[in-house]
Design a protein around this motif. Sequence first.
Motif, mmCIF file in Angstrom:
data_model
loop_
_atom_site.group_PDB
_atom_site.id
_atom_site.type_symbol
_atom_site.label_atom_id
_atom_site.label_comp_id
_atom_site.label_asym_id
_atom_site.label_seq_id
_atom_site.Cartn_x
_atom_site.Cartn_y
_atom_site.Cartn_z
ATOM 1 N N LYS A 1 0.845 -1.206 0.000
ATOM 2 C CA LYS A 1 0.000 0.000 0.000
ATOM 3 C C LYS A 1 0.879 1.255 0.000
ATOM 4 C CE LYS A 1 -3.882 2.353 0.174
ATOM 5 N NZ LYS A 1 -4.670 2.528 -1.058
ATOM 6 N N GLY A 2 2.079 1.142 0.558
ATOM 7 C CA GLY A 2 2.989 2.290 0.581
ATOM 8 C C GLY A 2 3.789 2.476 -0.696
ATOM 9 N N ALA A 3 3.617 1.608 -1.679
ATOM 10 C CA ALA A 3 4.382 1.763 -2.924
ATOM 11 C C ALA A 3 3.727 0.957 -4.060
ATOM 12 C CB ALA A 3 5.847 1.362 -2.732
ATOM 13 N N SER A 4 4.212 -0.249 -4.294
ATOM 14 C CA SER A 4 3.841 -0.968 -5.515
ATOM 15 C C SER A 4 2.381 -1.409 -5.553
ATOM 16 C CB SER A 4 4.758 -2.188 -5.678
ATOM 17 O OG SER A 4 6.110 -1.782 -5.637
ATOM 18 N N GLY A 5 1.834 -1.727 -4.413
ATOM 19 C CA GLY A 5 0.434 -2.148 -4.374
ATOM 20 C C GLY A 5 -0.488 -0.997 -4.739
ATOM 21 N N GLN A 6 -0.274 0.150 -4.132
ATOM 22 C CA GLN A 6 -1.114 1.306 -4.469
ATOM 23 C C GLN A 6 -0.892 1.715 -5.923
ATOM 24 O OE1 GLN A 6 -2.875 4.610 -1.841
ATOM 25 N NE2 GLN A 6 -0.751 5.208 -2.124
ATOM 26 N N ALA A 7 0.338 1.530 -6.411
ATOM 27 C CA ALA A 7 0.603 1.843 -7.817
ATOM 28 C C ALA A 7 -0.246 0.973 -8.734
ATOM 29 C CB ALA A 7 2.100 1.645 -8.112
ATOM 30 N N LEU A 8 -0.334 -0.293 -8.406
ATOM 31 C CA LEU A 8 -1.153 -1.198 -9.218
ATOM 32 C C LEU A 8 -2.640 -0.852 -9.084
ATOM 33 C CD1 LEU A 8 -1.711 -3.633 -10.975
ATOM 34 C CD2 LEU A 8 -1.240 -5.124 -9.027
ATOM 35 N N GLY B 1 -5.868 -8.385 -9.056
ATOM 36 C CA GLY B 1 -4.504 -8.837 -8.787
ATOM 37 C C GLY B 1 -3.953 -8.404 -7.450
ATOM 38 N N LEU B 2 -4.804 -7.889 -6.577
ATOM 39 C CA LEU B 2 -4.291 -7.307 -5.323
ATOM 40 C C LEU B 2 -4.824 -7.962 -4.069
ATOM 41 C CD1 LEU B 2 -4.204 -3.484 -6.080
ATOM 42 C CD2 LEU B 2 -2.302 -4.886 -5.255
ATOM 43 N N LEU B 3 -5.604 -9.026 -4.204
ATOM 44 C CA LEU B 3 -6.228 -9.571 -2.999
ATOM 45 C C LEU B 3 -5.360 -10.600 -2.265
ATOM 46 C CD1 LEU B 3 -10.001 -9.578 -3.926
ATOM 47 C CD2 LEU B 3 -8.814 -8.178 -2.235
ATOM 48 N N TYR B 4 -4.072 -10.376 -2.276
ATOM 49 C CA TYR B 4 -3.184 -11.202 -1.463
ATOM 50 C C TYR B 4 -3.505 -10.963 0.003
ATOM 51 C CZ TYR B 4 -0.331 -11.680 -5.671
ATOM 52 O OH TYR B 4 0.124 -11.957 -6.926
ATOM 53 N N GLN B 5 -3.653 -12.040 0.726
ATOM 54 C CA GLN B 5 -3.864 -11.891 2.157
ATOM 55 C C GLN B 5 -2.502 -11.728 2.851
ATOM 56 O OE1 GLN B 5 -6.944 -11.514 3.771
ATOM 57 N NE2 GLN B 5 -7.204 -11.101 1.591
ATOM 58 N N PRO B 6 -2.487 -11.060 3.989
ATOM 59 C CA PRO B 6 -1.220 -10.811 4.692
ATOM 60 C C PRO B 6 -0.502 -12.104 5.067
ATOM 61 C CG PRO B 6 -2.976 -9.427 5.559
ATOM 62 C CD PRO B 6 -3.629 -10.417 4.655
ATOM 63 N N LEU B 7 0.805 -12.025 5.063
ATOM 64 C CA LEU B 7 1.626 -13.175 5.427
ATOM 65 C C LEU B 7 1.938 -13.109 6.916
ATOM 66 C CD1 LEU B 7 3.106 -15.512 3.803
ATOM 67 C CD2 LEU B 7 5.188 -14.220 4.264
ATOM 68 N N PHE B 8 1.306 -13.993 7.654
ATOM 69 C CA PHE B 8 1.577 -14.059 9.086
ATOM 70 C C PHE B 8 1.474 -15.498 9.516
ATOM 71 C CE2 PHE B 8 0.325 -14.363 13.487
ATOM 72 C CZ PHE B 8 1.279 -13.579 14.105
#
Lengths: 400, 400, 400, 400
Positions: free
Chosen positions: D371-378, D392-399
């Motif tokens: 969200k701070g760079a490439s995701g918001q760009a897409l 192409g952005l619905l990756y869930q967080p990696l935890f």
Amino acid sequence: MSTATFNSICFNQGYWRKGEVKISKVKNRNQRVKFYVGGASVLSTKCMQSSEKNKREVRIGLLGASGYTGAEIVRLLANHPYFGITLMTADRKAGQSMGSVFPHLITQDLPTMISVKDADFSSVDAVFCCLPHGTTQEIIKGLPRHLKIVDLSADFRLRDIAEYEEWYGQPHSASELQKEAVYGLTEISREDVKNAHLVANPGCYPTSIQLPLVPLIKAKLIEHRNIIIDSKSGVSGAGRGAKEANLYSEIAEGIYSYGVTKHRHVPEIEQGLSDAAQSKVTVSFTPHLMPMIRGMQSTIYVEMSQGVTIEDLYQQLRKSYEDEEFVKLIDKGVVPRTHNVRGSNYCFMNVFPDRIPGRAIIISVIDNLVKGASGQALQNLNIMLGYPENTGLLYQPLFP
Amino acid sequence: MSTATFNSICFNQGYWRKGEVKISKVKNRNQRVKFYVGGASVLSTKCMQSSEKNKREVRIGLLGASGYTGAEIVRLLANHPYFGITLMTADRKAGQSMGSVFPHLITQDLPTMISVKDADFSSVDAVFCCLPHGTTQEIIKGLPRHLKIVDLSADFRLRDIAEYEEWYGQPHSASELQKEAVYGLTEISREDVKNAHLVANPGCYPTSIQLPLVPLIKAKLIEHRNIIIDSKSGVSGAGRGAKEANLYSEIAEGIYSYGVTKHRHVPEIEQGLSDAAQSKVTVSFTPHLMPMIRGMQSTIYVEMSQGVTIEDLYQQLRKSYEDEEFVKLIDKGVVPRTHNVRGSNYCFMNVFPDRIPGRAIIISVIDNLVKGASGQALQNLNIMLGYPENTGLLYQPLFP
Amino acid sequence: MSTATFNSICFNQGYWRKGEVKISKVKNRNQRVKFYVGGASVLSTKCMQSSEKNKREVRIGLLGASGYTGAEIVRLLANHPYFGITLMTADRKAGQSMGSVFPHLITQDLPTMISVKDADFSSVDAVFCCLPHGTTQEIIKGLPRHLKIVDLSADFRLRDIAEYEEWYGQPHSASELQKEAVYGLTEISREDVKNAHLVANPGCYPTSIQLPLVPLIKAKLIEHRNIIIDSKSGVSGAGRGAKEANLYSEIAEGIYSYGVTKHRHVPEIEQGLSDAAQSKVTVSFTPHLMPMIRGMQSTIYVEMSQGVTIEDLYQQLRKSYEDEEFVKLIDKGVVPRTHNVRGSNYCFMNVFPDRIPGRAIIISVIDNLVKGASGQALQNLNIMLGYPENTGLLYQPLFP
Amino acid sequence: MSTATFNSICFNQGYWRKGEVKISKVKNRNQRVKFYVGGASVLSTKCMQSSEKNKREVRIGLLGASGYTGAEIVRLLANHPYFGITLMTADRKAGQSMGSVFPHLITQDLPTMISVKDADFSSVDAVFCCLPHGTTQEIIKGLPRHLKIVDLSADFRLRDIAEYEEWYGQPHSASELQKEAVYGLTEISREDVKNAHLVANPGCYPTSIQLPLVPLIKAKLIEHRNIIIDSKSGVSGAGRGAKEANLYSEIAEGIYSYGVTKHRHVPEIEQGLSDAAQSKVTVSFTPHLMPMIRGMQSTIYVEMSQGVTIEDLYQQLRKSYEDEEFVKLIDKGVVPRTHNVRGSNYCFMNVFPDRIPGRAIIISVIDNLVKGASGQALQNLNIMLGYPENTGLLYQPLFP
């Protein structure tokens, strides 16, 4: 926003079930309006609403959802077009939402966790079982026969139940079921997995070790004696249980070799290698806990058979895995790194000449929670249910 | 050790007892008033004022002060009662204070760093040389003969200068000096260190490996063949140079096996083991970079000689090190951890039975910057100058 | 080893003079022969043998030895020339050695840990109390009056026992004792500490916050309103208790603001600042858990009083701390970093202009386990017993 | 959105049903046989073959591919059904494959990186520009007008080019272009983004700060004065350049407040808040570097307007973001954690009462690279090209 449709659209190509494009406006549990379009690509859509989930072809039960492997199943399935989670159990968290236990999953609309004893298995088609070893046997024994089951515990991995008892300190209580369980090291046992009712999903260490060694042993390229395995694992493999030994202050900035030669994955590793060798193989295996969350590397020191070269090993591995989606022999001379597979279902491997003539060094890396656990479990269930095995699994590694 | 050794405790003569506190008021360089109290322990007083430092018996020159090993020498000497730093060089940081390069050392009143070409070596008694290999030879060659020198670079570690050229890619330019250099693995070569003019301080990996193996090889308890060494190191060993590979984002949360079988410490390790064996030993050595700052573990897989048991190995190591201050064979079954030696000069080790009959697993841990570099260097200089070798070195490990 | 004398030298009691080297041969508990030579610096000697310890002037009891602050006391005292630990309690670890609970301390020859109820306090002169709040009161109430006590818990920090009850959820059971307790923020309350019987050692956050703010408030340079404190702490502050929230996998690679505005250190901070202001001060305080073991930073946002400049703040702090051993106002413009105080008793601070006119930003850093706990405790006990306050505390920071 | 949008799923035409699996065998560049199965989800198939890529609707150029944001664009696009990368530039890595620079991406079949001067922009439809500020202007100025451009540098973020010159130390050389650039804080400027030719993608700090503050300022719920922002960032935000300050040994286990009040994101933050306030807003902004790779938290201390309550703030944020896919106001009382958004495009936020009456604390977290760079760009490019913004952005967080 009038164009809310752009926000959470689940498109499809023309017709997914031909002619059945459904656009529905539903309220999710929090009563916010969302738009959904019947469709196929989950990553570009919001498909986790329960209404939607029920429409997914396969209804999944997730047993033991409150641990790391359970959460990882949820993460992976978030973008699976055919599998929807309709049942979640977690005895100690019964009544809670997944989002309260794992806040990174709050955007997923999942069923409330219930106690396994309250579960209605008639409404699911398949289950991932993420329970601790020991209790797993009892629960799986009680499941309806129509279910496809992938068990992530150690309970059905060892064919020899005497060995199970020796290493796990309790007699096996489901020996009949054990007999029909298929050991699910996917790339090695794909054909058996296809027809399996119950898959015993491999342990993380055994996965990282058998993938490179089994083809080499089968091809008689390495000696069975003196296989030295020095493995390194991230801490997430130890699970979410509160243990002093796994506190940040105890783990960070240092390493720890635990269970030297006595780790419970030993019999599983030896079983797999012995099968490949068609004779009993005894290995030296030393696991090391690393100050990192995810990732596993096995550095394996072997003697090559008489006359065999590094190039022979390389070509054998190339041949074994060139058509595989998830197992990658990387370019000659390049060292596989756990960084390069983090969060993904890939196994990267390579082989190197040793200074000592006749010896080779093999390095393989995986993410212990993905290819070493939940990812391989999903790969197996895809196969068991007739879907392409990479369905929902093509996440690229997260780096840096 | 002459009685002179005991002469000049950092502050006062005589003795100090409760009730007899002597307070003296002096001005340090910054003209701020400081109070000193007569006392016995350096740790309890402020001894780094330049006026004070000049009164320390031994005037130390520190060449290459701006790297991690240089900073570590300063940290250790802060509480050394006899050694005071009176000269510091750092070519690229010439004109700067140590505190501006390493702010954790601002409380130390140290000489300004100068270029090595501007150094007046007539005013120092001994030097620690923390320069990069290659340039080190030239500089040490030019030093006055009266100096005692401990060189932390690789330049004088290999007796065979052909081997030096092979591994370091340049001919050795101080081969005469090489002949008189003593390899300073303290516990093994203590007697030679005593009379040395120039000590080649061992590398970190070789220290962690030779300490356990040399006594076992000498006692003929292990085979010389197939010694497999899987070492793990913190990143500080790579120094402070700005390299992409060592950025936080590249190192954290992953591991990396670099220089598989080709690491430059190989010939040093093999030299030491061959000396012990009195025949050429070739080892398998794979270093792994860990996501941690300090710490080093070597996990060593060996074949025991015919008829030898784990107990034999244990007893041999016990016997070899029971009177040592810094090398500790720990209780049977307990696994040495890098956490347990962080920031200290200790080496902890232990030996374990392997699953494969006739084999053993040896684990040793050190702090790569202390026993693996600056600590052992100080231990050596203490000996060279006739002081108790633990002088200024009894820092306990920092945990957690 | 014929030169064992060099290996483990230890000075002796009484006094030491030129030419009077005494060599004594003693057996430690493990019946291994050790040599000791009269000498002066503790860091250069082995002083932890029990025979030796009893000869140290002050016999220390350590209550609650099995936690991180207890272990840190042991680390610090290892090189203290006058204090020797002769009693250690740890209820849940009673009967165990310190080395089995904290293997990094195996070289220290310490008394076996016992249950506090079995402790004989007649044989000790002073105690460090590292017990959890709540139980502490009861135990301290029962200690003999001759003991000097430094309590590291929160039990005696708040003068207002109603406030204690409000924040800790239980009534205070030793209100009389509370009245005589001295709040031991050393640099602020040094005179009171000198004569104290019981010192309430400050919390880590309050230490990092009050050290810069108290002098500025006293000098009326900053407003009492709208003091915004954003603090960041390493995880060791949470102790060694096994909690899911503090597992490596939960803490690494992320940050967590816990107890927003409700952290129990709030009343302690406000008590100290209100004392300085001579009126009630209410602060905004948000602690953040960092993915690091040790270290604490407070970033403090304040409004300067009318007409006051950053230079005024700087000069006030300079004046307040220029003679202090452990509190350092660093060079203008340089940012204090937790890295620069790790493992040491230092507090580094600095003050910066804000973009908003009339505001300033103050940054202070400490090691939460040293100046924030065990180090300050030792500093206090040194003062209470008439020793120079820096005795045994001049460890330089461990970096990198 | 025209129906055409829905047409071309990455591989096949027609439709897919269980039982109708189509398997096709193609050769990729490396001449290895690969199997593809007709299907609907990109995550379940291999769509990166160049033959395949050219069939994706939108041909993407990636300028500056060898940095972290470039690699992140590749990771995200791996599963984007409409965008295929057909051009990659990286001046210093020209001639190399992406897999050699970022081995975690070796499974992606991407064009070889070339120098930007050799790029043929006639063959691409849109570009992501990941170049350093300064050089970016010149290159974007030279691009053909038909291209849609998302620029991740700072070059077009500031409307006032005098301010650009002040903070970046060089005059702006593309002031005309600056005038048509749209500042792409998606949720705030979505309508402008739709029609933009050039989007200036926001900085990471400004994203984390403006998302919570802009709606509150617009609604006049908080005062414009004394907004105190204490931000914490992972190190990946500093990029892949080799700098001593960003070495693992310098960053791990400590924190560092850099650029106190002088960080270059200040004018961008103030521009956004001033727009919302319709008057000049000056903030206090202190960024802190955390020992973690990814993640950013802004802890924001504000004064509420007269009569406003925490509940008012909460409801305003709820209203502003309830229909948003990526911005989530979480349950009352729950603290957002960077852990919970790692690897995803989500921003989690919440608001808390302060102890000081009338004040509030706002916490927002993002992944600085997504969200701070490439995701918001897409997200922006999706909108610019008429696709659902979550494509192409619905990756869930990696935890974990």
